[in-house]
Design a protein around this motif. Structure first.
Motif, mmCIF file in Angstrom:
data_model
loop_
_atom_site.group_PDB
_atom_site.id
_atom_site.type_symbol
_atom_site.label_atom_id
_atom_site.label_comp_id
_atom_site.label_asym_id
_atom_site.label_seq_id
_atom_site.Cartn_x
_atom_site.Cartn_y
_atom_site.Cartn_z
ATOM 1 N N LEU A 80 -14.161 0.892 -22.134
ATOM 2 C CA LEU A 80 -14.309 0.496 -21.629
ATOM 3 C C LEU A 80 -15.160 -0.958 -21.868
ATOM 4 O O LEU A 80 -16.345 -0.839 -21.389
ATOM 5 N N VAL A 81 -15.420 -0.216 -23.379
ATOM 6 C CA VAL A 81 -16.691 -0.938 -23.755
ATOM 7 C C VAL A 81 -16.392 -1.803 -25.096
ATOM 8 O O VAL A 81 -17.357 -2.615 -25.533
ATOM 9 N N ILE A 82 -15.132 -2.103 -25.843
ATOM 10 C CA ILE A 82 -14.331 -2.756 -26.705
ATOM 11 C C ILE A 82 -14.859 -4.211 -26.268
ATOM 12 O O ILE A 82 -15.496 -4.889 -27.103
ATOM 13 N N LEU A 83 -14.264 -4.956 -25.163
ATOM 14 C CA LEU A 83 -14.628 -5.747 -25.001
ATOM 15 C C LEU A 83 -16.104 -6.679 -24.764
ATOM 16 O O LEU A 83 -16.296 -7.497 -25.158
ATOM 17 N N PRO A 84 -16.859 -6.112 -23.923
ATOM 18 C CA PRO A 84 -18.206 -5.840 -23.834
ATOM 19 C C PRO A 84 -18.937 -6.397 -24.822
ATOM 20 O O PRO A 84 -19.657 -7.356 -25.288
ATOM 21 N N ALA A 85 -18.241 -5.764 -26.078
ATOM 22 C CA ALA A 85 -19.739 -5.451 -27.032
ATOM 23 C C ALA A 85 -19.529 -6.825 -28.062
ATOM 24 O O ALA A 85 -19.551 -7.021 -28.632
ATOM 25 N N MET A 144 -7.745 -10.883 -25.655
ATOM 26 C CA MET A 144 -7.484 -8.981 -25.577
ATOM 27 C C MET A 144 -6.544 -9.017 -24.172
ATOM 28 O O MET A 144 -5.679 -8.032 -24.292
ATOM 29 N N ARG A 145 -6.289 -9.953 -23.905
ATOM 30 C CA ARG A 145 -5.290 -10.285 -22.257
ATOM 31 C C ARG A 145 -4.361 -10.290 -22.503
ATOM 32 O O ARG A 145 -3.058 -9.840 -22.365
ATOM 33 N N ILE A 146 -3.724 -11.266 -23.987
ATOM 34 C CA ILE A 146 -2.365 -10.619 -24.338
ATOM 35 C C ILE A 146 -1.691 -9.555 -25.215
ATOM 36 O O ILE A 146 -0.794 -9.097 -24.881
ATOM 37 N N ALA A 147 -3.576 -8.983 -25.701
ATOM 38 C CA ALA A 147 -2.230 -7.753 -26.268
ATOM 39 C C ALA A 147 -2.397 -6.753 -25.305
ATOM 40 O O ALA A 147 -2.087 -5.657 -25.734
ATOM 41 N N SER A 148 -3.094 -6.869 -24.034
ATOM 42 C CA SER A 148 -2.519 -5.592 -23.129
ATOM 43 C C SER A 148 -1.098 -6.379 -23.308
ATOM 44 O O SER A 148 -0.680 -4.850 -21.868
ATOM 45 N N LEU A 149 -1.167 -6.962 -23.007
ATOM 46 C CA LEU A 149 0.691 -7.863 -22.127
ATOM 47 C C LEU A 149 1.624 -7.977 -23.413
ATOM 48 O O LEU A 149 2.655 -6.230 -23.031
ATOM 49 N N LEU A 150 1.436 -7.257 -24.239
ATOM 50 C CA LEU A 150 2.105 -6.539 -25.382
ATOM 51 C C LEU A 150 1.961 -5.144 -25.630
ATOM 52 O O LEU A 150 2.964 -5.014 -26.535
ATOM 53 N N HIS A 151 1.709 -4.834 -24.960
ATOM 54 C CA HIS A 151 1.303 -3.166 -25.211
ATOM 55 C C HIS A 151 2.749 -3.048 -24.354
ATOM 56 O O HIS A 151 2.668 -0.948 -24.233
ATOM 57 N N ALA A 152 3.149 -2.968 -23.408
ATOM 58 C CA ALA A 152 4.263 -3.421 -22.756
ATOM 59 C C ALA A 152 5.145 -2.574 -23.416
ATOM 60 O O ALA A 152 6.669 -1.810 -22.565
ATOM 61 N N LEU A 153 5.609 -3.558 -23.934
ATOM 62 C CA LEU A 153 6.332 -3.013 -25.613
ATOM 63 C C LEU A 153 6.470 -1.876 -26.569
ATOM 64 O O LEU A 153 7.625 -1.237 -27.255
ATOM 65 N N TYR A 154 5.094 -1.083 -25.966
ATOM 66 C CA TYR A 154 5.001 0.383 -26.492
ATOM 67 C C TYR A 154 5.590 0.852 -26.518
ATOM 68 O O TYR A 154 6.224 1.497 -25.244
ATOM 69 N N PRO A 155 6.552 2.006 -27.090
ATOM 70 C CA PRO A 155 7.850 3.154 -26.587
ATOM 71 C C PRO A 155 6.538 3.824 -25.953
ATOM 72 O O PRO A 155 6.019 4.444 -26.673
ATOM 73 N N SER A 156 7.792 4.411 -24.607
ATOM 74 C CA SER A 156 7.281 5.312 -24.072
ATOM 75 C C SER A 156 7.609 6.352 -24.044
ATOM 76 O O SER A 156 6.989 7.830 -23.611
ATOM 77 N N VAL A 157 7.970 6.990 -24.707
ATOM 78 C CA VAL A 157 8.718 8.753 -25.474
ATOM 79 C C VAL A 157 8.000 8.761 -26.628
ATOM 80 O O VAL A 157 7.263 8.383 -27.545
ATOM 81 N N GLU A 158 7.285 9.819 -26.387
ATOM 82 C CA GLU A 158 6.654 10.723 -27.345
ATOM 83 C C GLU A 158 7.793 10.466 -28.794
ATOM 84 O O GLU A 158 9.073 11.078 -28.567
ATOM 85 N N GLY A 159 7.279 10.328 -29.966
ATOM 86 C CA GLY A 159 7.960 10.507 -31.443
ATOM 87 C C GLY A 159 8.580 9.610 -31.608
ATOM 88 O O GLY A 159 9.494 10.245 -32.200
ATOM 89 N N ALA A 160 8.782 8.348 -30.615
ATOM 90 C CA ALA A 160 9.582 7.641 -31.153
ATOM 91 C C ALA A 160 10.433 7.048 -32.601
ATOM 92 O O ALA A 160 9.561 7.018 -33.140
ATOM 93 N N SER A 161 10.995 6.183 -33.136
ATOM 94 C CA SER A 161 10.973 6.634 -34.311
ATOM 95 C C SER A 161 11.109 4.629 -34.733
ATOM 96 O O SER A 161 10.326 3.979 -33.962
ATOM 97 N N THR A 171 6.211 -8.327 -32.983
ATOM 98 C CA THR A 171 5.260 -9.252 -31.878
ATOM 99 C C THR A 171 4.126 -8.557 -32.071
ATOM 100 O O THR A 171 3.574 -10.396 -31.793
ATOM 101 N N GLY A 172 3.474 -8.360 -31.891
ATOM 102 C CA GLY A 172 2.092 -8.251 -32.157
ATOM 103 C C GLY A 172 1.249 -9.052 -33.186
ATOM 104 O O GLY A 172 0.439 -9.308 -33.666
ATOM 105 N N SER A 173 2.425 -8.565 -34.065
ATOM 106 C CA SER A 173 1.514 -8.784 -35.643
ATOM 107 C C SER A 173 1.607 -10.527 -35.676
ATOM 108 O O SER A 173 0.292 -10.939 -35.524
#
Length: 264
Positions: A80-85, A144-161, A171-173
């Protein structure tokens, strides 16, 4: 004893004529070791102008501490504050750096740096300077928008390998490196060019990009040094920036003068 300078000292500064809009200024070939010399020259300028350096370093530190503090106070909702700041930081950062460039420029001309005069650097090519600051903000928002889109690749399973994390990390790097390289390439020498030679924004961008393209090794080293200084600043809640940012600002001015060919 060097004399104190005034605005009239800068009326003779070389300028790009209107008919030469979007011109690419030639650059020199530099050595992989040159960035460390720029760092040493930046430290020397800091030692020779401690009061002015403290002023600008403190401004950077306050801005960085404000960002870190806002993120900390938001707890689970830092987005909520990272982008404006960061937008505010990206707007004020280039103009604080202008003051530092002015100090190094004065010393190169045998003049005594003056805080008030350095603060007026923002007005010497204000249209191009503000346009460039807005361009940096737009680039950061896009990032920041690209980073939000890439977050879709983040594993949804807790404790992912680590294998499941691989697509997100790789991809993010790669994306982050490409975007950071482009922004660094167009930004590293643009503000010094607009200050000293009063060039238009496109001439500054093309010349900066050309200089980085022709000196990839040394400029990669300089980019790493800048990243290190900024990280130290944020890791110390902004306190480190009191020292690191003036050194990096002065060093960037010396990097600019070593890399962009002077007008013959």
């Amino acid at each position: 004893m060097p004399r104190t300078y005034d605005d009239s000292d800068f009326h003779k500064a070389s300028e790009i004529k209107n008919s030469e809009y979007a011109k690419t200024l030639p650059c020199n070939k530099i050595s992989i070791s040159d960035p460390f010399q720029w760092l040493a020259l930046g430290l020397n300028d800091l030692v020779r102008s401690p009061i002015i350096s403290l002023f600008y370093g403190t401004c950077f530190a306050i801005a960085a501490a404000g960002i870190v503090g806002l993120i900390y106070l938001q707890g689970n909702h830092p987005h909520l504050v990272i982008l404006p700041a960061l937008i505010i930081y990206m707007l004020i950062g280039p103009f604080l750096a202008l003051g530092l460039y002015d100090v190094s420029w004065a010393r190169e001309r045998g003049k005594q740096p003056n805080l008030l005069h350095s603060m007026k650097a923002i007005g010497r090519n204000s249209t191009s300077q503000w346009s460039f600051a807005v361009l940096l903000v737009v680039a950061m928002i896009f990032w920041m928008r690209i980073a939000s889109l890439l977050h879709a690749l983040y594993p949804s399973v807790e404790g992912a390998s680590i294998i499941e994390f691989a697509p997100f990390l790789i991809t993010g790097s790669i994306t982050g490196f490409i975007l950071a390289s482009v922004v660094f390439s167009i930004a590293v020498f643009s503000m010094p060019l607009m200050l000293e030679r009063r060039v238009d924004i496109m001439t500054a961008i093309f010349s900066s990009f050309n200089a980085v393209k022709n000196n990839p090794g040394p400029m990669l080293v300089w980019a790493a040094i800048i990243c290190g200084g900024v990280l130290i600043g944020f890791a110390t809640y902004g306190i480190g920036m009191i020292v690191t940012m003036p050194i990096l600002g002065y060093g960037t001015w010396h990097a600019y003068h070593a890399t962009i060919q002077k007008k013959s």
